[in-house]
Design a protein around this motif. Structure first.
Motif, PDB file in Angstrom:
ATOM      1  N   THR A   1       0.582  -0.875   0.225  1.00  0.00           N
ATOM      2  CA  THR A   1       0.298  -0.232  -0.206  1.00  0.00           C
ATOM      3  C   THR A   1       0.578   1.030  -0.101  1.00  0.00           C
ATOM      4  O   THR A   1       2.458   0.857   0.587  1.00  0.00           O
ATOM      5  CB  THR A   1      -1.162  -0.290   1.242  1.00  0.00           C
ATOM      6  OG1 THR A   1      -2.365   0.931   1.317  1.00  0.00           O
ATOM      7  CG2 THR A   1      -0.294  -0.110   2.502  1.00  0.00           C
ATOM      8  N   LYS A   2       0.179   2.090  -0.222  1.00  0.00           N
ATOM      9  CA  LYS A   2       0.899   3.315  -0.336  1.00  0.00           C
ATOM     10  C   LYS A   2       1.319   4.251   0.429  1.00  0.00           C
ATOM     11  O   LYS A   2       1.900   4.920   1.208  1.00  0.00           O
ATOM     12  CB  LYS A   2       0.679   4.883  -1.533  1.00  0.00           C
ATOM     13  CG  LYS A   2       0.573   4.364  -2.994  1.00  0.00           C
ATOM     14  CD  LYS A   2      -0.002   4.713  -3.781  1.00  0.00           C
ATOM     15  CE  LYS A   2       0.266   4.503  -5.256  1.00  0.00           C
ATOM     16  NZ  LYS A   2       0.029   5.400  -6.348  1.00  0.00           N
ATOM     17  N   ASN A   3       0.550   4.597   1.641  1.00  0.00           N
ATOM     18  CA  ASN A   3       0.143   4.579   2.757  1.00  0.00           C
ATOM     19  C   ASN A   3       0.040   3.585   4.023  1.00  0.00           C
ATOM     20  O   ASN A   3      -1.065   3.152   4.500  1.00  0.00           O
ATOM     21  CB  ASN A   3      -0.977   5.608   2.812  1.00  0.00           C
ATOM     22  CG  ASN A   3      -1.114   6.709   4.351  1.00  0.00           C
ATOM     23  OD1 ASN A   3      -0.386   6.348   4.935  1.00  0.00           O
ATOM     24  ND2 ASN A   3      -1.523   7.708   3.914  1.00  0.00           N
ATOM     25  N   LEU A   4       0.934   2.712   4.385  1.00  0.00           N
ATOM     26  CA  LEU A   4       1.191   1.994   5.395  1.00  0.00           C
ATOM     27  C   LEU A   4       0.831   2.481   6.871  1.00  0.00           C
ATOM     28  O   LEU A   4      -0.045   1.594   7.776  1.00  0.00           O
ATOM     29  CB  LEU A   4       2.948   1.334   5.490  1.00  0.00           C
ATOM     30  CG  LEU A   4       2.768  -0.050   6.249  1.00  0.00           C
ATOM     31  CD1 LEU A   4       1.964  -0.811   5.804  1.00  0.00           C
ATOM     32  CD2 LEU A   4       4.421  -0.576   6.259  1.00  0.00           C
ATOM     33  N   ILE A   5       1.208   3.828   7.446  1.00  0.00           N
ATOM     34  CA  ILE A   5       0.509   4.205   8.603  1.00  0.00           C
ATOM     35  C   ILE A   5      -0.708   4.430   8.944  1.00  0.00           C
ATOM     36  O   ILE A   5      -1.302   4.033   9.392  1.00  0.00           O
ATOM     37  CB  ILE A   5       1.462   5.809   8.568  1.00  0.00           C
ATOM     38  CG1 ILE A   5       2.981   5.693   8.080  1.00  0.00           C
ATOM     39  CG2 ILE A   5       1.094   6.330  10.282  1.00  0.00           C
ATOM     40  CD1 ILE A   5       3.701   4.656   9.422  1.00  0.00           C
TER      41      ILE A   5
ATOM     42  N   GLU B   1      -3.029   2.450  11.237  1.00  0.00           N
ATOM     43  CA  GLU B   1      -3.846   3.052  11.932  1.00  0.00           C
ATOM     44  C   GLU B   1      -5.168   2.758  11.065  1.00  0.00           C
ATOM     45  O   GLU B   1      -6.656   2.530  12.637  1.00  0.00           O
ATOM     46  CB  GLU B   1      -4.076   4.652  11.861  1.00  0.00           C
ATOM     47  CG  GLU B   1      -3.226   5.090  12.243  1.00  0.00           C
ATOM     48  CD  GLU B   1      -2.834   6.532  11.203  1.00  0.00           C
ATOM     49  OE1 GLU B   1      -3.493   6.912  10.729  1.00  0.00           O
ATOM     50  OE2 GLU B   1      -2.039   7.714  11.827  1.00  0.00           O
ATOM     51  N   HIS B   2      -5.868   2.171  10.856  1.00  0.00           N
ATOM     52  CA  HIS B   2      -6.686   0.982  10.082  1.00  0.00           C
ATOM     53  C   HIS B   2      -7.030   0.255  11.022  1.00  0.00           C
ATOM     54  O   HIS B   2      -7.981  -0.513  11.258  1.00  0.00           O
ATOM     55  CB  HIS B   2      -7.034   1.331   8.517  1.00  0.00           C
ATOM     56  CG  HIS B   2      -8.024  -0.397   8.423  1.00  0.00           C
ATOM     57  ND1 HIS B   2      -9.972   0.471   8.535  1.00  0.00           N
ATOM     58  CD2 HIS B   2      -8.071  -1.276   7.621  1.00  0.00           C
ATOM     59  CE1 HIS B   2     -10.213  -0.623   8.008  1.00  0.00           C
ATOM     60  NE2 HIS B   2      -9.712  -1.455   7.246  1.00  0.00           N
TER      61      HIS B   2
ATOM     62  N   GLN C   1       7.042  -2.547   6.903  1.00  0.00           N
ATOM     63  CA  GLN C   1       6.444  -3.538   6.627  1.00  0.00           C
ATOM     64  C   GLN C   1       5.444  -3.878   8.561  1.00  0.00           C
ATOM     65  O   GLN C   1       6.268  -3.298   9.222  1.00  0.00           O
ATOM     66  CB  GLN C   1       6.997  -4.967   6.473  1.00  0.00           C
ATOM     67  CG  GLN C   1       8.373  -5.095   7.010  1.00  0.00           C
ATOM     68  CD  GLN C   1       9.299  -6.509   6.700  1.00  0.00           C
ATOM     69  OE1 GLN C   1       9.753  -6.492   7.208  1.00  0.00           O
ATOM     70  NE2 GLN C   1       8.209  -6.832   5.362  1.00  0.00           N
ATOM     71  N   ILE C   2       4.554  -4.355   8.055  1.00  0.00           N
ATOM     72  CA  ILE C   2       4.208  -4.889   9.228  1.00  0.00           C
ATOM     73  C   ILE C   2       3.325  -6.035   8.545  1.00  0.00           C
ATOM     74  O   ILE C   2       3.399  -6.892   7.919  1.00  0.00           O
ATOM     75  CB  ILE C   2       2.310  -3.979   9.721  1.00  0.00           C
ATOM     76  CG1 ILE C   2       1.674  -4.213   8.763  1.00  0.00           C
ATOM     77  CG2 ILE C   2       3.362  -2.551  10.059  1.00  0.00           C
ATOM     78  CD1 ILE C   2       0.710  -3.073   9.248  1.00  0.00           C
ATOM     79  N   TYR C   3       2.962  -7.076  10.221  1.00  0.00           N
ATOM     80  CA  TYR C   3       2.583  -8.154  10.193  1.00  0.00           C
ATOM     81  C   TYR C   3       1.338  -8.782  11.089  1.00  0.00           C
ATOM     82  O   TYR C   3       1.172  -8.555  11.883  1.00  0.00           O
ATOM     83  CB  TYR C   3       3.507  -9.928  10.498  1.00  0.00           C
ATOM     84  CG  TYR C   3       4.690  -9.686   9.098  1.00  0.00           C
ATOM     85  CD1 TYR C   3       5.050 -10.607   8.655  1.00  0.00           C
ATOM     86  CD2 TYR C   3       5.983  -8.643   9.381  1.00  0.00           C
ATOM     87  CE1 TYR C   3       5.480 -10.463   7.764  1.00  0.00           C
ATOM     88  CE2 TYR C   3       7.017  -9.144   8.813  1.00  0.00           C
ATOM     89  CZ  TYR C   3       6.880  -9.836   7.572  1.00  0.00           C
ATOM     90  OH  TYR C   3       8.115  -9.961   7.015  1.00  0.00           O
TER      91      TYR C   3
ATOM     92  N   THR D   1       5.906  -1.304  -0.478  1.00  0.00           N
ATOM     93  CA  THR D   1       7.275  -1.300  -1.563  1.00  0.00           C
ATOM     94  C   THR D   1       5.890  -0.495  -3.110  1.00  0.00           C
ATOM     95  O   THR D   1       6.686  -0.638  -3.973  1.00  0.00           O
ATOM     96  CB  THR D   1       7.216  -2.384  -2.109  1.00  0.00           C
ATOM     97  OG1 THR D   1       6.356  -3.133  -1.973  1.00  0.00           O
ATOM     98  CG2 THR D   1       8.279  -2.960  -1.035  1.00  0.00           C
ATOM     99  N   VAL D   2       4.846  -0.351  -2.871  1.00  0.00           N
ATOM    100  CA  VAL D   2       4.060   0.428  -4.449  1.00  0.00           C
ATOM    101  C   VAL D   2       5.023   1.204  -5.021  1.00  0.00           C
ATOM    102  O   VAL D   2       4.923   2.160  -4.165  1.00  0.00           O
ATOM    103  CB  VAL D   2       2.656   0.995  -3.971  1.00  0.00           C
ATOM    104  CG1 VAL D   2       2.260   1.261  -4.646  1.00  0.00           C
ATOM    105  CG2 VAL D   2       1.878  -0.860  -3.355  1.00  0.00           C
TER     106      VAL D   2
END
Length: 127
Positions: free
Chosen positions: A74-78, A82-83, A110-112, A126-127
């Motif tokens: 995704t372009k906005n991981l932050i 939050e979502h 990244q997150i898991y 990475t987008v």
């Protein structure tokens, strides 16, 4: 040798309705018709071509580790993190620190986290 492209991911789940609801709520995936059969397998569209096939296996138990996962970008991981927090879904970095992201050596964030059946999902930028 022919060229290949990624077509779909298939997962076995205890409760198809619960899994479909999870993936729609977390990722906003669109459900599409299962054109392959009249089974209770349901399909979700991840993008314009790639699909997630959710196959009912009520007695199935996922036994895996974080190294076995699928990854989405995704372009906005932050914002996505939050979502997840708003949905009360814990995520972690690679080593398992709860609600913490991780920056790889190449700069990718990244997150898991796991779905209701225990499948690991990586989301990165990475987008």
């Amino acid at each position: 040798m022919p060229n290949f492209s990624f077509d779909h991911i298939a997962i076995s789940v205890k409760d198809v309705d619960e899994s479909i609801s999870f993936y729609k709520k977390v990722f906003d995936f669109k459900e599409i018709p299962n054109t392959a059969s009249t089974s209770k397998t349901r399909w979700l569209l991840l993008d314009d071509k790639i699909q997630l096939h959710v196959i009912p296996r009520p007695d199935f138990k996922v036994v895996t580790n974080k190294a076995v996962h699928f990854a989405l970008s995704t372009k906005n991981l932050i914002s996505f993190s939050e979502h997840l927090e708003d949905l009360n879904i814990d995520f972690s970095d690679w080593i398992g620190s709860v609600n913490k992201d991780y920056v790889r050596a190449d700069g990718v964030l990244q997150i898991y986290f796991q779905d209701p059946n225990g499948y690991w999902i990586e989301v990165n930028n990475t987008v």
